[in-house]
Design a protein around this motif. Sequence first.
Motif, mmCIF file in Angstrom:
data_model
loop_
_atom_site.group_PDB
_atom_site.id
_atom_site.type_symbol
_atom_site.label_atom_id
_atom_site.label_comp_id
_atom_site.label_asym_id
_atom_site.label_seq_id
_atom_site.Cartn_x
_atom_site.Cartn_y
_atom_site.Cartn_z
ATOM 1 N N GLY A 87 1.126 -1.233 -0.374
ATOM 2 C CA GLY A 87 -0.315 0.247 -0.173
ATOM 3 C C GLY A 87 0.745 0.893 -0.130
ATOM 4 N N ASP A 88 0.322 2.444 -0.793
ATOM 5 C CA ASP A 88 0.835 3.585 -0.360
ATOM 6 C C ASP A 88 1.932 4.574 0.514
ATOM 7 N N ALA A 89 0.878 4.093 1.778
ATOM 8 C CA ALA A 89 1.207 4.579 3.192
ATOM 9 C C ALA A 89 2.475 3.609 2.977
ATOM 10 N N PHE A 90 2.653 2.643 3.588
ATOM 11 C CA PHE A 90 3.725 1.956 3.807
ATOM 12 C C PHE A 90 5.134 1.942 2.839
ATOM 13 N N SER A 91 4.722 2.286 1.458
ATOM 14 C CA SER A 91 5.344 2.463 0.514
ATOM 15 C C SER A 91 6.145 4.035 0.742
ATOM 16 N N ALA A 92 5.640 4.635 1.121
ATOM 17 C CA ALA A 92 6.030 6.319 1.283
ATOM 18 C C ALA A 92 6.758 6.004 1.843
ATOM 19 N N SER A 93 7.406 5.127 2.398
ATOM 20 C CA SER A 93 8.868 5.600 3.261
ATOM 21 C C SER A 93 9.802 4.204 3.510
ATOM 22 N N PRO A 94 10.750 4.588 3.461
ATOM 23 C CA PRO A 94 11.742 3.949 3.554
ATOM 24 C C PRO A 94 11.810 2.506 5.028
ATOM 25 N N SER A 130 10.397 5.780 8.807
ATOM 26 C CA SER A 130 10.480 4.798 8.260
ATOM 27 C C SER A 130 9.431 3.590 9.362
ATOM 28 N N VAL A 131 9.188 2.923 8.352
ATOM 29 C CA VAL A 131 8.297 1.575 8.418
ATOM 30 C C VAL A 131 8.994 0.375 8.378
ATOM 31 N N CYS A 132 8.106 -0.902 9.104
ATOM 32 C CA CYS A 132 9.264 -1.858 8.942
ATOM 33 C C CYS A 132 7.765 -2.802 9.490
ATOM 34 N N ILE A 133 8.073 -4.416 8.594
ATOM 35 C CA ILE A 133 7.250 -5.380 8.852
ATOM 36 C C ILE A 133 7.886 -6.392 9.681
ATOM 37 N N ILE A 134 7.223 -7.507 11.024
ATOM 38 C CA ILE A 134 7.440 -8.128 11.713
ATOM 39 C C ILE A 134 6.492 -9.220 11.869
ATOM 40 N N ASN A 135 6.792 -10.412 11.765
ATOM 41 C CA ASN A 135 6.401 -12.352 12.067
ATOM 42 C C ASN A 135 5.493 -11.685 13.563
ATOM 43 N N PRO A 136 4.339 -11.724 13.362
ATOM 44 C CA PRO A 136 3.709 -11.174 15.011
ATOM 45 C C PRO A 136 4.142 -13.045 16.255
ATOM 46 N N ASP A 137 5.098 -13.374 15.642
ATOM 47 C CA ASP A 137 5.635 -14.861 16.510
ATOM 48 C C ASP A 137 7.315 -14.501 16.711
ATOM 49 N N ASN A 138 7.630 -13.533 16.353
ATOM 50 C CA ASN A 138 8.939 -13.053 16.572
ATOM 51 C C ASN A 138 9.429 -11.701 17.700
ATOM 52 N N ALA A 139 9.082 -12.800 18.615
ATOM 53 C CA ALA A 139 9.098 -11.273 19.971
ATOM 54 C C ALA A 139 10.707 -10.678 20.386
ATOM 55 N N PRO A 140 11.581 -11.406 19.852
ATOM 56 C CA PRO A 140 12.196 -10.428 19.814
ATOM 57 C C PRO A 140 12.672 -8.989 18.858
ATOM 58 N N ARG A 157 -1.018 -8.931 4.525
ATOM 59 C CA ARG A 157 -0.808 -9.907 4.492
ATOM 60 C C ARG A 157 0.131 -9.830 3.452
ATOM 61 N N TYR A 158 1.467 -10.423 3.453
ATOM 62 C CA TYR A 158 2.804 -10.618 2.433
ATOM 63 C C TYR A 158 2.970 -12.191 2.888
ATOM 64 N N HIS A 159 3.154 -12.148 1.407
ATOM 65 C CA HIS A 159 3.543 -13.441 0.923
ATOM 66 C C HIS A 159 2.591 -14.727 1.411
ATOM 67 N N ASP A 160 0.984 -14.771 1.745
ATOM 68 C CA ASP A 160 0.059 -15.030 1.954
ATOM 69 C C ASP A 160 0.526 -15.016 3.955
ATOM 70 N N GLU A 161 0.645 -14.512 4.238
ATOM 71 C CA GLU A 161 1.211 -14.993 5.861
ATOM 72 C C GLU A 161 0.585 -13.719 6.095
ATOM 73 N N LEU A 164 2.586 -7.847 11.211
ATOM 74 C CA LEU A 164 2.644 -6.595 11.504
ATOM 75 C C LEU A 164 3.091 -5.745 11.108
ATOM 76 N N THR A 165 2.393 -4.500 10.547
ATOM 77 C CA THR A 165 3.528 -3.564 10.598
ATOM 78 C C THR A 165 3.953 -2.574 11.193
ATOM 79 N N PHE A 166 4.656 -1.972 11.050
ATOM 80 C CA PHE A 166 5.146 -1.388 11.924
ATOM 81 C C PHE A 166 5.988 1.331 11.350
ATOM 82 N N GLU A 167 5.479 1.572 12.568
ATOM 83 C CA GLU A 167 6.510 2.846 12.309
ATOM 84 C C GLU A 167 7.111 3.406 12.690
ATOM 85 N N ARG A 168 7.494 4.071 12.348
ATOM 86 C CA ARG A 168 8.710 5.045 13.585
ATOM 87 C C ARG A 168 8.815 6.647 12.803
ATOM 88 N N LEU A 169 8.722 7.631 13.200
ATOM 89 C CA LEU A 169 8.952 9.168 13.484
ATOM 90 C C LEU A 169 10.199 8.845 13.826
#
Length: 172
Positions: A87-94, A130-140, A157-161, A164-169
């Motif tokens: 999506g555009d909101a995610f892709s708008a940032s590194p 900036s943004v990032c994605i993390i698998n919900p099971d990756n607690a660390p 969903r990414y690659h059918d999984e 979680l999406t995140f952002e940082r200002l």
Amino acid sequence: MRIDTERLLLRPHAIEDFDALGAMIRDPEVMRHITSTVPSDEDVWNRLLRYIGHWTAFGFGIFAVIERETGRNIGSVGFADFRRGLGDAFSASPEGAWLFAKEAHGRGIATEATQAMHAWFDAQPFGGRSVCIINPDNAPSRRLARRLGYVETGVTRYHDEAILTFERLRPG
């Protein structure tokens, strides 16, 4: 371009990083929250070239994480435009990214490297969100993202999984 920390050197990847990168992304324990597919030499090569090319194309990219004491490449951290189609909101940032070899786990290496990469990013004219994605099971990784100032923005969903999406200002 290099960043020096107490224990680490962060520098753009080079062709010489092929073997270390391959060993890291072929390790099932390292990749368990990312993929179960074992990459071929071609896949490793394409990833390495993508990391190298980001610096030329965007002025930012993925750093190789070198342990200063041993000279070993023990991870990859930085920012990228992976064109994930989230999506555009995610892709708008590194997109912030981090991945570490097993020998770096549990030693504070991830915190040291990612804090340094974000301090560098925040000081750049293009630094900011900036943004990032993390698998919900990756607690660390989720804990690290929160420590860095990332806030969860949702599930997608990414690659059918489910991921979680995140952002940082940039800190104010």
